[in-house]
Design an enzyme around this catalytic site. Structure first.
Site, PDB file in Angstrom:
ATOM      1  N   ARG A   7      -7.977  39.332  15.818  1.00  0.00           N
ATOM      2  CA  ARG A   7      -7.471  38.556  14.673  1.00  0.00           C
ATOM      3  C   ARG A   7      -8.411  38.515  13.464  1.00  0.00           C
ATOM      4  NH1 ARG A   7      -4.264  39.794  17.274  1.00  0.00           N
ATOM      5  NH2 ARG A   7      -2.780  38.644  18.524  1.00  0.00           N
ATOM      6  N   SER A  23       0.901  30.959  15.311  1.00  0.00           N
ATOM      7  CA  SER A  23      -0.119  30.292  16.128  1.00  0.00           C
ATOM      8  C   SER A  23      -1.148  29.618  15.227  1.00  0.00           C
ATOM      9  CB  SER A  23      -0.839  31.305  17.013  1.00  0.00           C
ATOM     10  OG  SER A  23       0.051  31.796  17.969  1.00  0.00           O
ATOM     11  N   GLU A  35      -6.509  29.867  13.393  1.00  0.00           N
ATOM     12  CA  GLU A  35      -6.259  31.261  13.030  1.00  0.00           C
ATOM     13  C   GLU A  35      -5.894  31.331  11.545  1.00  0.00           C
ATOM     14  OE1 GLU A  35      -3.823  33.444  15.921  1.00  0.00           O
ATOM     15  OE2 GLU A  35      -2.802  34.401  14.233  1.00  0.00           O
TER      16      GLU A  35
HETATM   17  C1  LIG Z   1       6.976  32.760  13.288  1.00  0.00           C
HETATM   18  C2  LIG Z   1       5.623  33.418  13.183  1.00  0.00           C
HETATM   19  C3  LIG Z   1       5.178  34.240  14.194  1.00  0.00           C
HETATM   20  C4  LIG Z   1       3.930  34.867  14.095  1.00  0.00           C
HETATM   21  N1  LIG Z   1       3.523  35.652  15.131  1.00  0.00           N
HETATM   22  C5  LIG Z   1       2.334  36.282  15.043  1.00  0.00           C
HETATM   23  C6  LIG Z   1       1.888  37.138  16.103  1.00  0.00           C
HETATM   24  O1  LIG Z   1       2.580  37.344  17.102  1.00  0.00           O
HETATM   25  N2  LIG Z   1       0.681  37.736  15.966  1.00  0.00           N
HETATM   26  C7  LIG Z   1      -0.107  37.559  14.861  1.00  0.00           C
HETATM   27  O2  LIG Z   1      -1.191  38.157  14.797  1.00  0.00           O
HETATM   28  N3  LIG Z   1       0.271  36.740  13.862  1.00  0.00           N
HETATM   29  C8  LIG Z   1       1.470  36.106  13.913  1.00  0.00           C
HETATM   30  N4  LIG Z   1       1.870  35.281  12.898  1.00  0.00           N
HETATM   31  C9  LIG Z   1       0.952  35.026  11.779  1.00  0.00           C
HETATM   32  C10 LIG Z   1       1.091  35.971  10.571  1.00  0.00           C
HETATM   33  O3  LIG Z   1       2.430  36.468  10.453  1.00  0.00           O
HETATM   34  C11 LIG Z   1       0.111  37.132  10.616  1.00  0.00           C
HETATM   35  O4  LIG Z   1      -1.233  36.679  10.652  1.00  0.00           O
HETATM   36  C12 LIG Z   1       0.268  38.072   9.420  1.00  0.00           C
HETATM   37  O5  LIG Z   1      -0.543  39.204   9.593  1.00  0.00           O
HETATM   38  C13 LIG Z   1      -0.123  37.406   8.090  1.00  0.00           C
HETATM   39  O6  LIG Z   1       0.287  38.268   7.047  1.00  0.00           O
HETATM   40  P1  LIG Z   1       0.728  37.709   5.625  1.00  0.00           P
HETATM   41  O7  LIG Z   1       1.093  38.874   4.806  1.00  0.00           O
HETATM   42  O8  LIG Z   1       1.781  36.664   5.781  1.00  0.00           O
HETATM   43  O9  LIG Z   1      -0.615  37.077   5.130  1.00  0.00           O
HETATM   44  P2  LIG Z   1      -0.823  35.732   4.303  1.00  0.00           P
HETATM   45  O10 LIG Z   1      -0.488  34.573   5.192  1.00  0.00           O
HETATM   46  O11 LIG Z   1      -0.126  35.810   3.013  1.00  0.00           O
HETATM   47  O12 LIG Z   1      -2.397  35.785   4.070  1.00  0.00           O
HETATM   48  C14 LIG Z   1      -3.309  35.745   5.162  1.00  0.00           C
HETATM   49  C15 LIG Z   1      -4.663  36.228   4.648  1.00  0.00           C
HETATM   50  O13 LIG Z   1      -4.551  37.598   4.282  1.00  0.00           O
HETATM   51  C16 LIG Z   1      -4.950  37.774   2.923  1.00  0.00           C
HETATM   52  N5  LIG Z   1      -4.141  38.850   2.346  1.00  0.00           N
HETATM   53  C17 LIG Z   1      -2.805  39.010   2.337  1.00  0.00           C
HETATM   54  N6  LIG Z   1      -2.475  40.168   1.731  1.00  0.00           N
HETATM   55  C18 LIG Z   1      -3.646  40.735   1.322  1.00  0.00           C
HETATM   56  C19 LIG Z   1      -3.988  41.923   0.625  1.00  0.00           C
HETATM   57  N7  LIG Z   1      -3.062  42.786   0.202  1.00  0.00           N
HETATM   58  N8  LIG Z   1      -5.291  42.183   0.391  1.00  0.00           N
HETATM   59  C20 LIG Z   1      -6.256  41.313   0.792  1.00  0.00           C
HETATM   60  N9  LIG Z   1      -5.996  40.164   1.440  1.00  0.00           N
HETATM   61  C21 LIG Z   1      -4.702  39.887   1.713  1.00  0.00           C
HETATM   62  C22 LIG Z   1      -4.714  36.445   2.243  1.00  0.00           C
HETATM   63  O14 LIG Z   1      -5.518  36.313   1.085  1.00  0.00           O
HETATM   64  C23 LIG Z   1      -5.120  35.493   3.365  1.00  0.00           C
HETATM   65  O15 LIG Z   1      -6.522  35.377   3.395  1.00  0.00           O
HETATM   66  C24 LIG Z   1       3.119  34.650  12.960  1.00  0.00           C
HETATM   67  C25 LIG Z   1       3.583  33.821  11.932  1.00  0.00           C
HETATM   68  C26 LIG Z   1       4.811  33.222  12.026  1.00  0.00           C
HETATM   69  C27 LIG Z   1       5.294  32.337  10.902  1.00  0.00           C
END
Ligand SMILES: Cc1cc2nc3c(=O)[nH]c(=O)nc-3n(C[C@H](O)[C@H](O)[C@H](O)COP(=O)(O)OP(=O)(O)OC[C@H]3O[C@@H](n4cnc5c(N)ncnc54)[C@H](O)[C@@H]3O)c2cc1C
Length: 300
Positions: free
Chosen positions: A162, A212, A283
């Site tokens: 992660r 999570s 996380e």
């Molecule tokens: C219903 C649900 C289920 C989920 N299940 C899982 C799972 O099974 N496994 C898991 O690992 N996660 C899970 N997640 C969490 C999440 O979806 C992941 O961590 C995902 O990778 C986050 O991506 P995001 O684009 O939404 O990032 P954001 O939430 O928008 O940002 C997270 C971080 O990434 C940074 N970021 C985003 N885009 C960029 C970029 N282009 N360049 C630099 N930094 C960037 C942001 O600044 C921030 O620090 C779940 C979430 C939900 C709501």
């Protein structure tokens, strides 16, 4: 690309919490994103890159500076056999479907992860025994300190559970290149269906949530199970509550604020610490105005 003001960020987070951004931009291409970053660097302006907002607690008091949402940068391509390239804003579930349609296996794990390629790389998102770093060949970033575009090989990125050694306050993910394996479409479809059904059974998908809340303290010790055994499913703070379906999920029951969520996380941490002497680390990432005490909850 026009910068907008008075944009409420709750609209762009899966937890549906967050005040206004000082300024809000949605680049539609890598060129637009890089030009914007160069401009912000020249003006010494603070910024934050938002992907799917699915692993994020945004302060209800809002975020100063420019919030850059990548969701419009959704290019996905299959330029050569077994290779997929995608821009930062491509959604992980769309990537799973795109790969499946090409007869390529590997992304089935991500079908229920509502994040983008950028957020998925930063978090090394994973599920069902796999994760982003298993597929990544290279990641192309804009390094805001050096003001240059750099392509890094998987082994240079330091992926672990992660996280990785890219710092979202310095490195902006522009795109990534993935290597997948050939598979029969019906086998890929069956994996996708299995993973989707599992999520609907085990996660509170009908409520706004951010996945999570805490990392597993050890690979064999699940945060959800520790929280459940510590009685955390009873915990609630204002309109934020621990889900009755999954003790490691916080849900917004309607109108919850970031300070209610932070207080709830503190109580969740305390419940596990008192029963098991284990300190859970969130996380999620946070952005915006938080007090020092609130920030401490997120320190790992
Ligand atoms: C219903 C649900 C289920 C989920 N299940 C899982 C799972 O099974 N496994 C898991 O690992 N996660 C899970 N997640 C969490 C999440 O979806 C992941 O961590 C995902 O990778 C986050 O991506 P995001 O684009 O939404 O990032 P954001 O939430 O928008 O940002 C997270 C971080 O990434 C940074 N970021 C985003 N885009 C960029 C970029 N282009 N360049 C630099 N930094 C960037 C942001 O600044 C921030 O620090 C779940 C979430 C939900 C709501």
């Amino acid at each position: 690309m026009e910068a907008q003001s008075n944009i409420p960020l709750w609209r762009y987070t899966t937890l549906k919490i967050g005040g206004e951004a000082g300024s809000f931009c949605q680049p539609e291409s890598i060129d637009e994103l890089v030009q914007l970053m160069e401009k912000l660097k020249k003006q010494d302006q603070p910024w934050f890159v938002l992907g799917g907002g699915s692993n994020l607690l945004v302060s209800s008091a809002g975020v100063k500076g420019t919030v850059i949402r990548t969701a419009q940068m959704k290019r996905m391509e299959n330029p050569e056999p077994n290779i997929i390239e995608a821009d930062a804003g491509a959604r992980l579930p769309h990537l799973a479907r795109f790969a499946a349609a090409k007869g390529l296996s590997g992304f089935e794990f991500s079908v229920g992860i509502p994040g983008t390629v950028g957020g998925g790389v930063i978090m090394n998102a994973g599920a069902h025994g796999s994760c982003m770093s298993n597929l990544i060949e290279t990641v192309t970033i804009f390094d805001t300190e050096k003001a240059e575009i750099v392509t890094l090989r998987n082994e240079e990125i330091g992926f672990v559970y992660r996280r990785c050694n890219l710092d979202p306050s310095k490195h902006v993910v522009l795109s990534a290149r993935f290597r997948l394996t050939d598979e029969r479409p019906d086998v890929i479809e069956a994996n996708i269906k299995h993973n989707e059904e599992y999520r609907w059974k085990t996660q509170p998908l009908g409520w706004p949530n951010a996945g999570s809340t805490f990392k597993n303290p050890e690979p064999t010790r699940s945060a959800g199970s520790l929280l459940d055994q510590a009685g955390a499913k009873q915990l609630k703070e204002g309109n934020a509550a621990v889900s009755a379906v999954h003790a490691n999920f916080v849900i917004n029951m309607g109108g919850a604020t970031s300070d209610e969520v932070t207080n709830l996380l503190k109580h969740m941490q305390e419940s596990v610490y008192q029963k098991f002497d284990v300190r859970l680390h969130p996380e999620w990432k946070i952005v915006g105005d938080f007090t020092k005490t609130e920030r401490e909850v997120f320190e790992s």
